[in-house]
Design a protein around this motif. Structure first.
Motif, PDB file in Angstrom:
ATOM      1  N   UNK A 268     -35.911 103.809 -11.777  1.00  0.00           N
ATOM      2  CA  UNK A 268     -35.273 102.659 -11.135  1.00  0.00           C
ATOM      3  C   UNK A 268     -36.168 101.428 -11.301  1.00  0.00           C
ATOM      4  N   UNK A 269     -35.552 100.301 -11.627  1.00  0.00           N
ATOM      5  CA  UNK A 269     -36.319  99.068 -11.764  1.00  0.00           C
ATOM      6  C   UNK A 269     -36.485  98.446 -10.390  1.00  0.00           C
ATOM      7  N   UNK A 270     -37.749  98.271  -9.960  1.00  0.00           N
ATOM      8  CA  UNK A 270     -38.029  97.734  -8.635  1.00  0.00           C
ATOM      9  C   UNK A 270     -37.948  96.226  -8.546  1.00  0.00           C
ATOM     10  N   UNK A 271     -38.222  95.525  -9.627  1.00  0.00           N
ATOM     11  CA  UNK A 271     -38.181  94.052  -9.660  1.00  0.00           C
ATOM     12  C   UNK A 271     -39.076  93.442  -8.584  1.00  0.00           C
ATOM     13  N   UNK A 272     -40.307  93.885  -8.526  1.00  0.00           N
ATOM     14  CA  UNK A 272     -41.241  93.290  -7.572  1.00  0.00           C
ATOM     15  C   UNK A 272     -40.821  93.534  -6.143  1.00  0.00           C
ATOM     16  N   UNK A 273     -40.769  92.453  -5.366  1.00  0.00           N
ATOM     17  CA  UNK A 273     -40.432  92.587  -3.951  1.00  0.00           C
ATOM     18  C   UNK A 273     -38.961  92.934  -3.726  1.00  0.00           C
ATOM     19  N   UNK A 274     -38.158  92.993  -4.782  1.00  0.00           N
ATOM     20  CA  UNK A 274     -36.787  93.493  -4.651  1.00  0.00           C
ATOM     21  C   UNK A 274     -36.737  95.011  -4.628  1.00  0.00           C
ATOM     22  N   UNK A 275     -37.890  95.647  -4.592  1.00  0.00           N
ATOM     23  CA  UNK A 275     -37.932  97.116  -4.586  1.00  0.00           C
ATOM     24  C   UNK A 275     -37.246  97.713  -3.369  1.00  0.00           C
ATOM     25  N   UNK A 276     -36.986  96.899  -2.341  1.00  0.00           N
ATOM     26  CA  UNK A 276     -36.217  97.380  -1.192  1.00  0.00           C
ATOM     27  C   UNK A 276     -34.868  97.933  -1.618  1.00  0.00           C
ATOM     28  N   UNK A 277     -34.273  97.326  -2.639  1.00  0.00           N
ATOM     29  CA  UNK A 277     -32.928  97.758  -3.046  1.00  0.00           C
ATOM     30  C   UNK A 277     -32.907  99.212  -3.514  1.00  0.00           C
ATOM     31  N   UNK A 278     -33.662  99.578  -4.548  1.00  0.00           N
ATOM     32  CA  UNK A 278     -33.634 101.003  -4.918  1.00  0.00           C
ATOM     33  C   UNK A 278     -34.215 101.902  -3.833  1.00  0.00           C
ATOM     34  N   UNK A 279     -35.247 101.436  -3.132  1.00  0.00           N
ATOM     35  CA  UNK A 279     -35.883 102.283  -2.126  1.00  0.00           C
ATOM     36  C   UNK A 279     -34.944 102.600  -0.972  1.00  0.00           C
ATOM     37  N   UNK A 280     -33.941 101.763  -0.741  1.00  0.00           N
ATOM     38  CA  UNK A 280     -33.036 101.966   0.391  1.00  0.00           C
ATOM     39  C   UNK A 280     -31.948 103.003   0.106  1.00  0.00           C
ATOM     40  N   UNK A 281     -31.865 103.516  -1.119  1.00  0.00           N
ATOM     41  CA  UNK A 281     -30.835 104.501  -1.460  1.00  0.00           C
ATOM     42  C   UNK A 281     -31.120 105.813  -0.726  1.00  0.00           C
ATOM     43  N   UNK A 282     -30.170 106.231   0.110  1.00  0.00           N
ATOM     44  CA  UNK A 282     -30.459 107.378   0.979  1.00  0.00           C
ATOM     45  C   UNK A 282     -30.628 108.677   0.215  1.00  0.00           C
ATOM     46  N   UNK A 283     -30.086 108.780  -1.006  1.00  0.00           N
ATOM     47  CA  UNK A 283     -30.231 110.033  -1.744  1.00  0.00           C
ATOM     48  C   UNK A 283     -31.630 110.203  -2.343  1.00  0.00           C
ATOM     49  N   UNK A 284     -32.496 109.206  -2.152  1.00  0.00           N
ATOM     50  CA  UNK A 284     -33.896 109.367  -2.562  1.00  0.00           C
ATOM     51  C   UNK A 284     -34.739 110.033  -1.473  1.00  0.00           C
ATOM     52  N   UNK A 285     -34.193 110.114  -0.266  1.00  0.00           N
ATOM     53  CA  UNK A 285     -34.997 110.569   0.864  1.00  0.00           C
ATOM     54  C   UNK A 285     -35.459 112.021   0.725  1.00  0.00           C
ATOM     55  N   UNK A 286     -34.681 112.858   0.061  1.00  0.00           N
ATOM     56  CA  UNK A 286     -35.028 114.271   0.010  1.00  0.00           C
ATOM     57  C   UNK A 286     -35.622 114.748  -1.294  1.00  0.00           C
ATOM     58  N   UNK A 287     -36.047 113.822  -2.164  1.00  0.00           N
ATOM     59  CA  UNK A 287     -36.587 114.224  -3.463  1.00  0.00           C
ATOM     60  C   UNK A 287     -37.963 113.595  -3.666  1.00  0.00           C
ATOM     61  N   UNK A 288     -38.664 114.048  -4.712  1.00  0.00           N
ATOM     62  CA  UNK A 288     -39.963 113.470  -5.049  1.00  0.00           C
ATOM     63  C   UNK A 288     -39.765 112.058  -5.615  1.00  0.00           C
ATOM     64  N   UNK A 289     -40.491 111.096  -5.073  1.00  0.00           N
ATOM     65  CA  UNK A 289     -40.387 109.707  -5.523  1.00  0.00           C
ATOM     66  C   UNK A 289     -41.791 109.191  -5.826  1.00  0.00           C
ATOM     67  N   UNK A 290     -41.964 108.617  -7.021  1.00  0.00           N
ATOM     68  CA  UNK A 290     -43.211 107.950  -7.391  1.00  0.00           C
ATOM     69  C   UNK A 290     -42.952 106.453  -7.480  1.00  0.00           C
ATOM     70  N   UNK A 291     -43.952 105.675  -7.089  1.00  0.00           N
ATOM     71  CA  UNK A 291     -43.859 104.224  -7.251  1.00  0.00           C
ATOM     72  C   UNK A 291     -45.023 103.756  -8.101  1.00  0.00           C
ATOM     73  N   UNK A 292     -44.709 102.960  -9.133  1.00  0.00           N
ATOM     74  CA  UNK A 292     -45.742 102.427 -10.026  1.00  0.00           C
ATOM     75  C   UNK A 292     -45.600 100.916 -10.060  1.00  0.00           C
ATOM     76  N   UNK A 293     -46.604 100.232  -9.523  1.00  0.00           N
ATOM     77  CA  UNK A 293     -46.586  98.775  -9.510  1.00  0.00           C
ATOM     78  C   UNK A 293     -47.878  98.203 -10.052  1.00  0.00           C
ATOM     79  N   UNK A 294     -48.005  96.896 -10.030  1.00  0.00           N
ATOM     80  CA  UNK A 294     -49.237  96.242 -10.468  1.00  0.00           C
ATOM     81  C   UNK A 294     -50.392  96.680  -9.563  1.00  0.00           C
ATOM     82  N   UNK A 295     -51.576  96.741 -10.160  1.00  0.00           N
ATOM     83  CA  UNK A 295     -52.762  97.081  -9.386  1.00  0.00           C
ATOM     84  C   UNK A 295     -53.390  95.785  -8.900  1.00  0.00           C
ATOM     85  N   UNK A 296     -52.788  95.231  -7.853  1.00  0.00           N
ATOM     86  CA  UNK A 296     -53.298  94.018  -7.212  1.00  0.00           C
ATOM     87  C   UNK A 296     -52.819  94.038  -5.772  1.00  0.00           C
ATOM     88  N   UNK A 297     -53.157  93.014  -5.014  1.00  0.00           N
ATOM     89  CA  UNK A 297     -52.826  93.052  -3.581  1.00  0.00           C
ATOM     90  C   UNK A 297     -51.321  93.065  -3.350  1.00  0.00           C
TER      91      UNK A 297
END
Length: 384
Positions: A268-297
């Motif tokens: 899923x494309x997170x689009x920076x701070x728009x990552x709320x959109x994919x993260x809010x999908x309830x069918x992700x709650x019961x599966x393994x989820x990895x997040x890969x973002x920039x290594x900065x604050x």
């Protein structure tokens, strides 16, 4: 002797009157039919000791004060006497008095603006919210004088169709279009009693639907054969039967397109701070989820937001080992954050703190797309 640089000037008189203009009190009284408040300005000028050595300067000052009164049309000059038995008494201006609106407007050069304010308040007699707003903010209202009737038309249309689910693009008020509404959103929001931020939704109008872009393994999503990617409305995607066993949310678009899709999984494309959109999908709650973002604050800030939806989400390639292994590819973060990120684990918090405090250098960042590709692939989970 007095200091001539401290003598009251015509500009100083106008400045005293302008305070009542700037705070709106003069204009509110004017359109409400109240008597003009009397404004008296004591004048600091020459004293008796100045009349000998600085007589010409004192006379020039007095002449300037009287001339600026425009023959009494801008303000009345009240004189006083200075001097006495030894030097002789001399009359000099002592007070400037503004006691009519005509004098105030002439002094300020604001007769046209005052008339415009009266006209726009009268035009809003059937729209009490617009009238109340104008009385609260007279100067802002005057700035809208040329567009006032269009503002009223927009107000009526927006109010009449609250909760209609229409898009603002469907506006039919005379002279009003979406750009006009957006340009005057703050004013219209104040009149309608809703926040300017989220103005459209607060009024019950349709907003641009949020979407999620995703790549998926065969069989994960009910799509025609041969399709491997889709952009779907978030609300509709929530209703679809999606059965992945793992998911990877990626911040950068090109990286999103490049990473292998996990077996029986989705990217899923997170689009920076728009990552709320994919993260809010309830069918992700019961599966393994990895997040890969920039290594900065901010990368950690986005991870924090993802965890608000998916507390079990695991960060990948956002660790100290990855950062230190790519020192030659570090850049500088333009505007770091130092927000409290309570969902980070101990290792993430330690690295985030090091970035905030510049342990490794000033504003260090390692952008996702600068990580060595072989290194990245070796740390991503792509299969069982």
């Amino acid at each position: 002797m007095s200091d001539p640089s401290r003598w009251t000037t015509p500009a100083g008189i106008a400045a005293k009157v302008r305070r009542g203009w700037d705070d709106g009190s003069l204009l509110r009284a004017f359109v409400s039919g109240d008597p003009c408040p009397v404004i008296e300005v004591p004048l600091r000028g020459p004293v008796a000791a100045d009349l000998g050595e600085h007589f010409d300067r004192a006379r020039a000052w007095a002449d300037g004060i009287r001339a600026a009164s425009q023959g009494g049309r801008a303000y009345e000059v009240v004189s006083g006497r200075i001097g006495g038995r030894l030097a002789g008494a001399t009359e000099l201006p002592a007070r400037a008095v503004v006691e009519t609106y005509d004098r105030a407007w002439r002094l300020l050069g604001a007769a046209t603006e005052a008339a415009a304010f009266r006209s726009l308040v009268e035009a809003a007699h059937t729209e009490p919210r617009a009238r109340e707003w104008a009385l609260r903010a007279p100067i802002a209202a005057i700035a809208l004088a040329d567009e006032w009737l269009t503002v009223l038309a927009a107000l009526r249309w927006l109010d009449a169709r609250r909760d209609s689910g229409l898009y603002l693009r469907q506006v039919t008020a005379p002279g009003v279009d979406t750009k006009f509404i957006e340009r005057h959103r703050g004013v219209l929001a104040a009149m309608l009693g809703v926040p300017a931020r989220g103005f459209t939704a607060a009024l019950g109008y349709a907003t641009k639907p949020s979407t999620v872009r995703m790549r998926f393994a065969p069989g994960v999503l009910a799509m025609p054969s041969g399709l491997s990617e889709a952009v779907l409305r978030t609300d509709e995607l929530r209703r679809l039967r999606v059965r992945p066993r793992r998911a990877l949310i990626v911040e950068n678009e090109i990286t999103y397109l490049s990473v292998p899709v996990p077996d029986d999984g989705v990217v899923l494309w997170g689009k920076g701070y728009d990552a709320d959109e994919p993260a809010s999908l309830d069918w992700l709650a019961g599966i393994d989820v990895d997040y890969w973002g920039d290594l900065d604050t901010h990368g950690f800030g986005i991870l924090h937001r993802v965890r608000a939806w998916l507390p079990h989400a695991r960060s990948v390639l956002m660790d100290r080992e990855t950062l230190l292994a790519h020192e030659d590819r570090w850049g500088e973060e333009p505007s770091p954050t130092a927000a409290a990120l309570t969902t980070l684990d101990a290792a993430e918090t330690a690295l985030y703190t090091d970035l905030v405090t510049d342990r490794y250098g000033v504003r260090v960042r390692l952008e996702q797309e600068r990580i060595d590709w072989d290194w990245a692939l070796s740390h991503l989970v792509t299969g069982d």
